[in-house]
Scaffold this motif. Structure first.
Motif, PDB file in Angstrom:
ATOM      1  N   MET A  94       0.813  -1.205   0.000  1.00 35.91           N
ATOM      2  CA  MET A  94       0.000   0.000   0.000  1.00 35.91           C
ATOM      3  C   MET A  94       0.849   1.259   0.000  1.00 35.91           C
ATOM      4  O   MET A  94       0.550   2.227  -0.698  1.00 35.91           O
ATOM      5  N   TRP A  95       1.925   1.278   0.773  1.00 35.66           N
ATOM      6  CA  TRP A  95       2.773   2.471   0.792  1.00 35.66           C
ATOM      7  C   TRP A  95       3.470   2.677  -0.546  1.00 35.66           C
ATOM      8  O   TRP A  95       3.704   3.799  -0.977  1.00 35.66           O
ATOM      9  N   GLN A  96       3.785   1.578  -1.230  1.00 33.84           N
ATOM     10  CA  GLN A  96       4.350   1.716  -2.579  1.00 33.84           C
ATOM     11  C   GLN A  96       3.321   2.306  -3.536  1.00 33.84           C
ATOM     12  O   GLN A  96       3.632   3.178  -4.357  1.00 33.84           O
ATOM     13  N   GLU A 151       4.684   5.357  10.298  1.00 31.95           N
ATOM     14  CA  GLU A 151       4.280   5.461   8.897  1.00 31.95           C
ATOM     15  C   GLU A 151       4.075   6.925   8.512  1.00 31.95           C
ATOM     16  O   GLU A 151       4.495   7.361   7.441  1.00 31.95           O
ATOM     17  N   ALA A 152       3.422   7.676   9.377  1.00 27.80           N
ATOM     18  CA  ALA A 152       3.234   9.104   9.122  1.00 27.80           C
ATOM     19  C   ALA A 152       4.582   9.801   9.038  1.00 27.80           C
ATOM     20  O   ALA A 152       4.798  10.679   8.188  1.00 27.80           O
ATOM     21  N   GLU A 153       5.487   9.408   9.904  1.00 37.16           N
ATOM     22  CA  GLU A 153       6.819  10.015   9.909  1.00 37.16           C
ATOM     23  C   GLU A 153       7.563   9.710   8.618  1.00 37.16           C
ATOM     24  O   GLU A 153       8.351  10.524   8.134  1.00 37.16           O
ATOM     25  N   GLU A 154       7.256   8.564   8.043  1.00 38.16           N
ATOM     26  CA  GLU A 154       7.964   8.138   6.839  1.00 38.16           C
ATOM     27  C   GLU A 154       7.441   8.831   5.582  1.00 38.16           C
ATOM     28  O   GLU A 154       8.222   9.261   4.728  1.00 38.16           O
ATOM     29  N   ILE A 155       6.106   8.977   5.446  1.00 42.66           N
ATOM     30  CA  ILE A 155       5.568   9.388   4.146  1.00 42.66           C
ATOM     31  C   ILE A 155       4.849  10.733   4.131  1.00 42.66           C
ATOM     32  O   ILE A 155       4.643  11.295   3.058  1.00 42.66           O
ATOM     33  N   ALA A 156       4.452  11.273   5.290  1.00 36.77           N
ATOM     34  CA  ALA A 156       3.628  12.489   5.294  1.00 36.77           C
ATOM     35  C   ALA A 156       4.441  13.743   4.986  1.00 36.77           C
ATOM     36  O   ALA A 156       5.610  13.852   5.354  1.00 36.77           O
ATOM     37  N   ASP A 157       3.797  14.699   4.310  1.00 35.82           N
ATOM     38  CA  ASP A 157       4.379  16.025   4.112  1.00 35.82           C
ATOM     39  C   ASP A 157       4.058  16.920   5.303  1.00 35.82           C
ATOM     40  O   ASP A 157       4.912  17.654   5.787  1.00 35.82           O
ATOM     41  N   ARG A 158       2.785  16.844   5.736  1.00 35.46           N
ATOM     42  CA  ARG A 158       2.362  17.621   6.898  1.00 35.46           C
ATOM     43  C   ARG A 158       1.647  16.719   7.889  1.00 35.46           C
ATOM     44  O   ARG A 158       1.137  15.645   7.532  1.00 35.46           O
ATOM     45  N   VAL A 159       1.597  17.184   9.130  1.00 36.52           N
ATOM     46  CA  VAL A 159       0.968  16.422  10.208  1.00 36.52           C
ATOM     47  C   VAL A 159      -0.037  17.315  10.917  1.00 36.52           C
ATOM     48  O   VAL A 159       0.278  18.459  11.277  1.00 36.52           O
ATOM     49  N   GLY A 160      -1.259  16.803  11.096  1.00 39.98           N
ATOM     50  CA  GLY A 160      -2.261  17.493  11.896  1.00 39.98           C
ATOM     51  C   GLY A 160      -2.576  16.640  13.118  1.00 39.98           C
ATOM     52  O   GLY A 160      -2.674  15.416  13.010  1.00 39.98           O
ATOM     53  N   VAL A 161      -2.709  17.279  14.268  1.00 42.50           N
ATOM     54  CA  VAL A 161      -3.033  16.567  15.503  1.00 42.50           C
ATOM     55  C   VAL A 161      -4.403  17.020  15.986  1.00 42.50           C
ATOM     56  O   VAL A 161      -4.637  18.216  16.188  1.00 42.50           O
ATOM     57  N   ILE A 162      -5.330  16.068  16.132  1.00 46.02           N
ATOM     58  CA  ILE A 162      -6.687  16.344  16.613  1.00 46.02           C
ATOM     59  C   ILE A 162      -6.855  15.720  17.988  1.00 46.02           C
ATOM     60  O   ILE A 162      -6.462  14.573  18.211  1.00 46.02           O
ATOM     61  N   ASN A 163      -7.437  16.478  18.898  1.00 50.27           N
ATOM     62  CA  ASN A 163      -7.716  15.956  20.232  1.00 50.27           C
ATOM     63  C   ASN A 163      -9.014  16.574  20.739  1.00 50.27           C
ATOM     64  O   ASN A 163      -9.187  17.791  20.709  1.00 50.27           O
ATOM     65  N   LYS A 164      -9.934  15.716  21.161  1.00 53.16           N
ATOM     66  CA  LYS A 164     -11.233  16.154  21.692  1.00 53.16           C
ATOM     67  C   LYS A 164     -11.949  17.104  20.735  1.00 53.16           C
ATOM     68  O   LYS A 164     -12.537  18.106  21.143  1.00 53.16           O
ATOM     69  N   GLY A 165     -11.882  16.776  19.456  1.00 52.35           N
ATOM     70  CA  GLY A 165     -12.616  17.531  18.461  1.00 52.35           C
ATOM     71  C   GLY A 165     -11.988  18.831  18.027  1.00 52.35           C
ATOM     72  O   GLY A 165     -12.574  19.585  17.245  1.00 52.35           O
ATOM     73  N   LYS A 180       5.891  18.330   8.488  1.00 54.99           N
ATOM     74  CA  LYS A 180       6.469  17.311   9.364  1.00 54.99           C
ATOM     75  C   LYS A 180       7.888  17.670   9.809  1.00 54.99           C
ATOM     76  O   LYS A 180       8.195  17.634  11.008  1.00 54.99           O
ATOM     77  N   ASN A 181       8.721  18.026   8.863  1.00 54.67           N
ATOM     78  CA  ASN A 181      10.115  18.322   9.214  1.00 54.67           C
ATOM     79  C   ASN A 181      10.221  19.535  10.122  1.00 54.67           C
ATOM     80  O   ASN A 181      11.035  19.568  11.050  1.00 54.67           O
ATOM     81  N   GLU A 182       9.376  20.554   9.854  1.00 56.04           N
ATOM     82  CA  GLU A 182       9.391  21.750  10.690  1.00 56.04           C
ATOM     83  C   GLU A 182       8.868  21.438  12.091  1.00 56.04           C
ATOM     84  O   GLU A 182       9.378  21.964  13.086  1.00 56.04           O
ATOM     85  N   LEU A 183       7.861  20.589  12.165  1.00 58.51           N
ATOM     86  CA  LEU A 183       7.310  20.183  13.462  1.00 58.51           C
ATOM     87  C   LEU A 183       8.368  19.480  14.302  1.00 58.51           C
ATOM     88  O   LEU A 183       8.539  19.770  15.490  1.00 58.51           O
ATOM     89  N   MET A 184       9.101  18.598  13.683  1.00 58.85           N
ATOM     90  CA  MET A 184      10.132  17.860  14.415  1.00 58.85           C
ATOM     91  C   MET A 184      11.284  18.774  14.794  1.00 58.85           C
ATOM     92  O   MET A 184      11.917  18.591  15.829  1.00 58.85           O
TER      93      MET A 184
END
Length: 308
Positions: free
Chosen positions: A173-175, A196-210, A218-222
């Protein structure tokens, strides 16, 4: 940068009184891979379901390539492919017929070559004539991915696509996702496998309690939120740290035989040089050293705990 999806002030409150989403604003760029992370019940699936037209929002607006999801539902739905968490497949149909029929539902002309390509990409070709009821859970998941791609969508949602599946499917699937991205498909995925997100994502969004806690490249977040650790193995164990080292974030472990220095990823390199110089002046000899940087999982956990 053009947006594939634009979410504005999106709120969803169910009849039970539960508010699953609180005024969410989110722009998803054309051609990117966005990973949505969050604990169970955070609102990820509700957000996806609203964008895909499966759940009506309480308030707010969603545009898919400029089309409103409520007033232009048919167009927006045809632009989207969805692989949901739950397995929903036609038990008594064959794999080939299931994928072909799914394409026809969107008014697409038959394209046997495309269906063949999808089944081969997902290692389903030898099962093309098998009835869905005879397949394993992992194989059924592959069929759902093929169905989602059968009408050649411009946007693909993957809701926990590799939960409980075998390593081979994850690899296939990742291929496939890599090839889709190269062709310009926008991909949004939720996953508990943060590596997996760390490997392939361009950006990361974090949702908590709606609530959308954060969205960042991703790279800037890290770089911003990550921590690094320098581990120093000492020649002789220490009982306590000399006062001259109080300016550093240091801790003694392994009975005083190891010194751990924690520092921000944006800190200047000279911080390590100064520490090593001060250790030398204090008569502390270092046998070996190594560094470790926070993973995306470490950052995610810290963000969710901070939101709580």
């Amino acid at each position: 940068m053009q947006n594939a999806i634009s979410v504005q002030q999106l709120t969803k409150t169910y009849d039970s009184g539960l508010t699953a989403l609180h005024s969410v604003d989110l722009d998803i760029h054309d051609g990117e891979i966005l990973a949505l992370l969050g604990p169970n019940g955070a609102g990820k699936t509700t957000l996806i379901s609203i964008i895909c037209g499966l759940v009506r929002p309480t308030s707010g607006n969603v545009l898919v390539q400029g089309h409103d999801i409520q007033t232009d539902y048919k167009t927006t739905r045809s632009l989207i492919g969805l692989v949901p968490q739950e397995l929903h497949v036609e038990t008594f149909e064959s794999v080939w017929n299931t994928v072909t029929f799914s394409r026809g539902l969107f008014g697409k002309k038959p394209n046997p070559a495309l269906v063949e390509s999808l089944l081969k990409d997902l290692s389903l070709w030898d099962k093309k004539d098998a009835k869905i009821m005879t397949l394993s859970g992992g194989m059924k998941r592959r069929v759902m991915i093929a169905k989602a791609l059968s009408h050649e969508p411009k946007i693909l949602f993957l809701d926990e696509p590799t939960a409980g599946v075998d390593v081979e499917l994850r690899k296939d699937m990742w291929q496939l996702i890599g090839r889709l991205r190269q062709s310009g498909v926008t991909i949004i995925l939720t996953t508990h496998y943060i590596e997996e997100a760390e490997e392939i994502a361009d950006r990361v969004g974090v949702i908590n309690k709606g609530r959308l806690v954060l969205i960042e490249e991703k790279n800037e977040l890290m770089r911003k939120l990550g921590k690094k650790q320098l581990t120093l193995e000492l020649h002789q164990a220490l009982q306590t740290l000399p006062e001259g080292l109080s300016q550093y974030d240091l801790s003694l472990v392994d009975g005083g035989a190891t010194l751990v220095y924690s520092y921000d990823t944006q800190a200047a390199r000279s911080g390590i040089g100064s520490l090593l110089a001060d250790l030398n002046r204090s008569g502390i000899a270092v046998k070996d050293l190594s560094t470790k940087q926070s993973s995306l999982e470490d950052i995610f956990v810290s963000l969710v705990e901070g939101a709580r």
